[in-house]
Design a protein around this motif. Structure first.
Motif, PDB file in Angstrom:
ATOM      1  N   LEU A  32       0.815  -1.221   0.000  1.00  0.00           N
ATOM      2  CA  LEU A  32       0.000   0.000   0.000  1.00  0.00           C
ATOM      3  C   LEU A  32       0.845   1.266   0.000  1.00  0.00           C
ATOM      4  CD1 LEU A  32      -2.786  -1.153   2.485  1.00  0.00           C
ATOM      5  CD2 LEU A  32      -2.877  -1.069  -0.009  1.00  0.00           C
ATOM      6  N   ASN A  33       2.038   1.207   0.583  1.00  0.00           N
ATOM      7  CA  ASN A  33       2.878   2.406   0.642  1.00  0.00           C
ATOM      8  C   ASN A  33       3.846   2.511  -0.526  1.00  0.00           C
ATOM      9  OD1 ASN A  33       1.632   3.224   2.943  1.00  0.00           O
ATOM     10  ND2 ASN A  33       3.083   2.200   4.293  1.00  0.00           N
ATOM     11  N   GLY A  34       3.554   1.807  -1.585  1.00  0.00           N
ATOM     12  CA  GLY A  34       4.358   1.947  -2.798  1.00  0.00           C
ATOM     13  C   GLY A  34       5.544   0.997  -2.894  1.00  0.00           C
ATOM     14  N   HIS A  35       5.652   0.048  -1.955  1.00  0.00           N
ATOM     15  CA  HIS A  35       6.755  -0.911  -2.065  1.00  0.00           C
ATOM     16  C   HIS A  35       6.491  -1.822  -3.260  1.00  0.00           C
ATOM     17  CE1 HIS A  35       7.907   0.490   1.848  1.00  0.00           C
ATOM     18  NE2 HIS A  35       6.710   0.201   2.309  1.00  0.00           N
ATOM     19  N   PRO A  36       7.491  -2.020  -4.116  1.00  0.00           N
ATOM     20  CA  PRO A  36       7.224  -2.756  -5.358  1.00  0.00           C
ATOM     21  C   PRO A  36       7.223  -4.276  -5.207  1.00  0.00           C
ATOM     22  CG  PRO A  36       9.476  -1.989  -5.334  1.00  0.00           C
ATOM     23  CD  PRO A  36       8.863  -1.514  -4.048  1.00  0.00           C
ATOM     24  N   ILE A  37       6.361  -4.915  -5.986  1.00  0.00           N
ATOM     25  CA  ILE A  37       6.433  -6.365  -6.120  1.00  0.00           C
ATOM     26  C   ILE A  37       6.905  -6.635  -7.550  1.00  0.00           C
ATOM     27  CG2 ILE A  37       3.971  -6.617  -6.771  1.00  0.00           C
ATOM     28  CD1 ILE A  37       4.042  -9.268  -5.067  1.00  0.00           C
ATOM     29  N   ILE A  38       7.912  -7.457  -7.676  1.00  0.00           N
ATOM     30  CA  ILE A  38       8.511  -7.688  -8.995  1.00  0.00           C
ATOM     31  C   ILE A  38       8.271  -9.147  -9.373  1.00  0.00           C
ATOM     32  CG2 ILE A  38      10.647  -7.563 -10.361  1.00  0.00           C
ATOM     33  CD1 ILE A  38      11.736  -5.690  -8.051  1.00  0.00           C
ATOM     34  N   PHE A  39       7.451  -9.349 -10.388  1.00  0.00           N
ATOM     35  CA  PHE A  39       7.210 -10.716 -10.857  1.00  0.00           C
ATOM     36  C   PHE A  39       8.210 -11.059 -11.952  1.00  0.00           C
ATOM     37  CE2 PHE A  39       3.173  -9.917  -8.786  1.00  0.00           C
ATOM     38  CZ  PHE A  39       2.961 -11.134  -8.137  1.00  0.00           C
ATOM     39  N   MET A  40       8.629 -12.290 -11.958  1.00  0.00           N
ATOM     40  CA  MET A  40       9.577 -12.756 -12.972  1.00  0.00           C
ATOM     41  C   MET A  40       9.449 -14.270 -13.100  1.00  0.00           C
ATOM     42  SD  MET A  40      13.146 -12.309 -10.803  1.00  0.00           S
ATOM     43  CE  MET A  40      12.904 -10.615 -10.329  1.00  0.00           C
ATOM     44  N   ASP A  41      10.242 -14.841 -13.981  1.00  0.00           N
ATOM     45  CA  ASP A  41      10.225 -16.308 -14.085  1.00  0.00           C
ATOM     46  C   ASP A  41      10.918 -16.902 -12.859  1.00  0.00           C
ATOM     47  OD1 ASP A  41      13.229 -17.104 -15.093  1.00  0.00           O
ATOM     48  OD2 ASP A  41      12.616 -15.086 -15.689  1.00  0.00           O
ATOM     49  N   VAL A  42      10.652 -18.166 -12.612  1.00  0.00           N
ATOM     50  CA  VAL A  42      11.127 -18.801 -11.377  1.00  0.00           C
ATOM     51  C   VAL A  42      12.668 -18.849 -11.286  1.00  0.00           C
ATOM     52  CG1 VAL A  42      11.128 -20.971 -10.075  1.00  0.00           C
ATOM     53  CG2 VAL A  42       8.983 -20.087 -11.026  1.00  0.00           C
ATOM     54  N   PRO A  43      13.392 -19.296 -12.317  1.00  0.00           N
ATOM     55  CA  PRO A  43      14.856 -19.343 -12.174  1.00  0.00           C
ATOM     56  C   PRO A  43      15.464 -17.964 -11.877  1.00  0.00           C
ATOM     57  CG  PRO A  43      14.159 -20.616 -14.085  1.00  0.00           C
ATOM     58  CD  PRO A  43      12.941 -19.898 -13.598  1.00  0.00           C
ATOM     59  N   SER A  44      14.894 -16.922 -12.480  1.00  0.00           N
ATOM     60  CA  SER A  44      15.446 -15.575 -12.231  1.00  0.00           C
ATOM     61  C   SER A  44      15.233 -15.165 -10.784  1.00  0.00           C
ATOM     62  CB  SER A  44      14.807 -14.539 -13.162  1.00  0.00           C
ATOM     63  OG  SER A  44      15.034 -14.898 -14.502  1.00  0.00           O
ATOM     64  N   ALA A  45      14.075 -15.541 -10.210  1.00  0.00           N
ATOM     65  CA  ALA A  45      13.817 -15.209  -8.800  1.00  0.00           C
ATOM     66  C   ALA A  45      14.806 -15.959  -7.906  1.00  0.00           C
ATOM     67  CB  ALA A  45      12.379 -15.574  -8.435  1.00  0.00           C
ATOM     68  N   GLU A  46      15.031 -17.220  -8.237  1.00  0.00           N
ATOM     69  CA  GLU A  46      15.974 -18.002  -7.430  1.00  0.00           C
ATOM     70  C   GLU A  46      17.374 -17.384  -7.494  1.00  0.00           C
ATOM     71  OE1 GLU A  46      13.969 -22.470  -7.645  1.00  0.00           O
ATOM     72  OE2 GLU A  46      15.159 -21.822  -9.333  1.00  0.00           O
ATOM     73  N   MET A  47      17.751 -16.964  -8.684  1.00  0.00           N
ATOM     74  CA  MET A  47      19.091 -16.379  -8.858  1.00  0.00           C
ATOM     75  C   MET A  47      19.198 -14.999  -8.204  1.00  0.00           C
ATOM     76  SD  MET A  47      22.102 -16.659  -9.895  1.00  0.00           S
ATOM     77  CE  MET A  47      22.665 -17.584 -11.293  1.00  0.00           C
ATOM     78  N   THR A  48      18.096 -14.255  -8.184  1.00  0.00           N
ATOM     79  CA  THR A  48      18.121 -12.899  -7.618  1.00  0.00           C
ATOM     80  C   THR A  48      18.633 -12.904  -6.180  1.00  0.00           C
ATOM     81  OG1 THR A  48      16.340 -12.144  -9.038  1.00  0.00           O
ATOM     82  CG2 THR A  48      16.690 -10.888  -7.032  1.00  0.00           C
ATOM     83  N   LYS A  49      18.171 -13.875  -5.403  1.00  0.00           N
ATOM     84  CA  LYS A  49      18.586 -13.929  -4.001  1.00  0.00           C
ATOM     85  C   LYS A  49      20.093 -14.129  -3.870  1.00  0.00           C
ATOM     86  CE  LYS A  49      18.618 -14.356   0.394  1.00  0.00           C
ATOM     87  NZ  LYS A  49      18.425 -13.251   1.299  1.00  0.00           N
ATOM     88  N   TYR A  50      20.628 -15.065  -4.640  1.00  0.00           N
ATOM     89  CA  TYR A  50      22.077 -15.316  -4.569  1.00  0.00           C
ATOM     90  C   TYR A  50      22.871 -14.118  -5.086  1.00  0.00           C
ATOM     91  CZ  TYR A  50      21.490 -20.172  -3.248  1.00  0.00           C
ATOM     92  OH  TYR A  50      21.183 -21.305  -2.549  1.00  0.00           O
ATOM     93  N   ALA A  51      22.354 -13.500  -6.140  1.00  0.00           N
ATOM     94  CA  ALA A  51      23.070 -12.340  -6.696  1.00  0.00           C
ATOM     95  C   ALA A  51      23.076 -11.201  -5.677  1.00  0.00           C
ATOM     96  CB  ALA A  51      22.407 -11.902  -8.008  1.00  0.00           C
ATOM     97  N   ALA A  52      21.948 -11.021  -4.974  1.00  0.00           N
ATOM     98  CA  ALA A  52      21.860  -9.931  -3.989  1.00  0.00           C
ATOM     99  C   ALA A  52      22.865 -10.162  -2.856  1.00  0.00           C
ATOM    100  CB  ALA A  52      20.437  -9.851  -3.426  1.00  0.00           C
ATOM    101  N   ASN A  53      22.846 -11.350  -2.271  1.00  0.00           N
ATOM    102  CA  ASN A  53      23.771 -11.613  -1.159  1.00  0.00           C
ATOM    103  C   ASN A  53      25.229 -11.594  -1.613  1.00  0.00           C
ATOM    104  OD1 ASN A  53      21.869 -11.673   0.785  1.00  0.00           O
ATOM    105  ND2 ASN A  53      21.944 -13.864   1.196  1.00  0.00           N
ATOM    106  N   SER A  54      25.467 -12.083  -2.823  1.00  0.00           N
ATOM    107  CA  SER A  54      26.845 -12.105  -3.320  1.00  0.00           C
ATOM    108  C   SER A  54      27.349 -10.686  -3.573  1.00  0.00           C
ATOM    109  CB  SER A  54      26.938 -12.931  -4.607  1.00  0.00           C
ATOM    110  OG  SER A  54      26.603 -14.269  -4.316  1.00  0.00           O
ATOM    111  N   MET A  55      26.471  -9.826  -4.062  1.00  0.00           N
ATOM    112  CA  MET A  55      26.857  -8.423  -4.281  1.00  0.00           C
ATOM    113  C   MET A  55      27.201  -7.750  -2.953  1.00  0.00           C
ATOM    114  SD  MET A  55      27.370  -5.779  -6.055  1.00  0.00           S
ATOM    115  CE  MET A  55      26.609  -5.416  -7.619  1.00  0.00           C
ATOM    116  N   LEU A  56      26.384  -8.010  -1.924  1.00  0.00           N
ATOM    117  CA  LEU A  56      26.634  -7.400  -0.610  1.00  0.00           C
ATOM    118  C   LEU A  56      27.934  -7.925  -0.005  1.00  0.00           C
ATOM    119  CD1 LEU A  56      22.963  -7.456   0.741  1.00  0.00           C
ATOM    120  CD2 LEU A  56      24.264  -5.456  -0.036  1.00  0.00           C
ATOM    121  N   ALA A  57      28.138  -9.229  -0.142  1.00  0.00           N
ATOM    122  CA  ALA A  57      29.388  -9.816   0.369  1.00  0.00           C
ATOM    123  C   ALA A  57      30.590  -9.241  -0.379  1.00  0.00           C
ATOM    124  CB  ALA A  57      29.346 -11.339   0.226  1.00  0.00           C
TER     125      ALA A  57
END
Ligand code: NAD
Length: 439
Positions: free
Chosen positions: A193-218
């Motif tokens: 409701l406050n404008g936070h985005p929901i991003i839909f994508m294919d399943v493999p891309s969603a799975e990879m997004t998590k690893y890419a995010a943590n790897s970028m932070l690390a």
């Protein structure tokens, strides 16, 4: 809508509680009988700011229940979140036995259409394995129940998990059908409701997004630690360099603090798992290999400073440690750098007197009484030969340096998180060693 969250750890408990908080009926399931018994009494097994009161509130409203029985809880569920652990296997890959075990049980017991969502951090291809497993079990039961599998990685930060869940930067959902997308959009609507985005994508891309995010932070952390180490060698001050680069919007000022290496339940295992995923697919993640190597080295940096200062002789000396958890505002000790430092000091013949505002019971659970636990941060300093700052709890930010000087045998601080200003500390007659700064 009725949802089931399977696995009631950091992620599952926060997820279930936050969905209940917005009015959804939630059953949290775990195989740990004691955990569920306690949760039913409102006793929360982990320290996470704000969680206990939210659990109590939603139990009393009748929206949040806890159970050991997935077989019963899955019946009639619209959505089932799999939030069990995915620890590193011996070769570094994510061990999927808990995830697949849960998928099997879901297939053996579901009785109507539902969306099965992997919330655990899982390698690309896992949702497909979950789907195949459920299908196989349904075939055995000769039932034509339809279902969808979605991937909805979790980005919460321990210590700020409730806020992160209720006000997410983004929600990532991988789906392979319109129906699943509709269900997931409806489920997350209260959080958008406050404008936070929901991003839909294919399943493999969603799975990879998590690893890419943590790897970028690390990567940001290891990069900055590498820069810090070089700063010390060439005579620069990483605190200045950090400010200098962080003001560039392309770089940003977050996650560029040097320290004693990343720990916790996510970065180490997720970086390892992504390296492994690449390897089994014939690709080498050269940057991540370096990120990991730098991190391993960084965990020893504070100890090496200690050894240098005491001419390699720690035998018979006692060292105070402030902070044990892998980061502030959590009692999570998984892969905490403090464990490495403690081990090295003890092996070198030294003793440790530690204080942590929250994580001492958990530390005791892991290492027992091989170290001494203090009731206050100042008590840890009594008869200690130096202080090591290991976790940057806010409680330690502005201490009484006069008192510290009196209590310590030798007024020396090894600041593994650069929370103090060297000049200020020196002003009190205390020696100071930080990370990436001139001493
Ligand atoms: P955790 O170890 O705290 O909790 C996992 C829970 O699952 C445990 O309570 C365990 O008893 C339970 N469990 C295991 N097998 C089960 C089964 N068959 N049925 C029911 N319950 C079962 O783990 P966590 O830290 O919450 O992490 C869970 C997943 O989320 C991991 O994949 C992790 O990488 C990911 N993740 C964690 C964080 C974090 O900050 N901790 C953040 C984002 C994503």
């Amino acid at each position: 809508m009725k949802i089931v969250v399977i696995g009631t750890g950091y992620v599952g408990l926060v997820t279930g509680t936050c969905f209940a908080e917005v009015g959804i009926d939630v059953i949290c399931v775990d195989i740990d009988i004691k955990k569920i018994e306690n949760l039913n009494k409102g006793i929360v097994p982990i320290f996470e700011p704000g969680l206990e009161s939210l659990v109590a509130k939603n139990i009393s409203k009748g929206r949040l229940q806890f159970s050991n029985s997935l077989a019963q809880s899955i019946k009639g569920a619209d959505v089932a979140f799999i939030a069990v652990g995915t620890p590193p296997g011996e070769d570094g890959s994510a061990d999927l036995k808990y995830v697949i075990g849960v998928a099997q049980e879901i297939g053996q017991n579901m009785n109507s259409y539902g969306v099965i969502v992997t919330k655990s951090t899982v390698p690309v291809g896992t949702a497909q394995k979950v789907e195949e497993t459920i299908k196989h079990e349904l075939e055995k039961r000769q039932l034509g129940i339809s279902f969808d599998v979605a991937s909805n990685p979790e980005f919460l930060k321990e210590g700020a998990a409730i806020d992160d869940f209720l006000k997410p930067d983004r929600i990532v959902v991988g789906v392979s059908s319109e129906k699943a997308e509709e269900v997931m959009r409806k489920l997350y609507k209260p959080f958008l409701l406050n404008g936070h985005p929901i991003i839909f994508m294919d399943v493999p891309s969603a799975e990879m997004t998590k690893y890419a995010a943590n790897s970028m932070l690390a990567t940001k952390i290891s990069f900055m630690n590498d820069i810090a180490n070089l700063c010390e060698i060439v005579g620069a001050d990483v605190n200045m360099v950090r400010k200098g680069i962080g003001s560039d919007a392309r770089i940003g000022n977050k996650f560029i603090y040097p320290g004693i290496g990343y720990g916790g339940s996510c970065f180490p295992k997720d970086v390892k798992a992504l390296i492994k995923t690449a390897a089994v697919n014939g690709y080498q993640m050269q940057i991540l290999e370096a990120v990991e190597a730098v991190n391993e080295r960084q965990k020893s940096v504070l100890f090496e400073k200690l050894m240098n200062r005491f001419q390699g002789n720690l035998a018979g000396k006692t060292f105070a440690i402030w902070g044990l958890s892998f980061k502030p505002n959590t009692d999570d000790m998984r892969e905490a750098p403090s464990l490495v430092i403690i081990d090295k000091i003890l092996k070198a013949g030294g003793k440790v007197k530690a204080f942590d505002p929250i994580a001492m019971p958990e530390t005791k659970h892991i290492v027992g009484n091989i170290i001494e636990y203090s009731e206050t941060e100042y008590q840890a300093l009594e008869d200690s030969d130096a202080l090591l700052i290991v976790t940057e709890w806010t409680d330690f930010r502005s201490p009484d340096f006069e008192k510290m000087k009196v209590l310590l045998n030798n007024p020396i601080i090894f600041d593994g998180r650069n929370i103090y200003d060297q000049a200020e500390v020196n002003h009190f007659g205390i020696e100071y060693y930080g990370i990436g700064v001139l001493n």
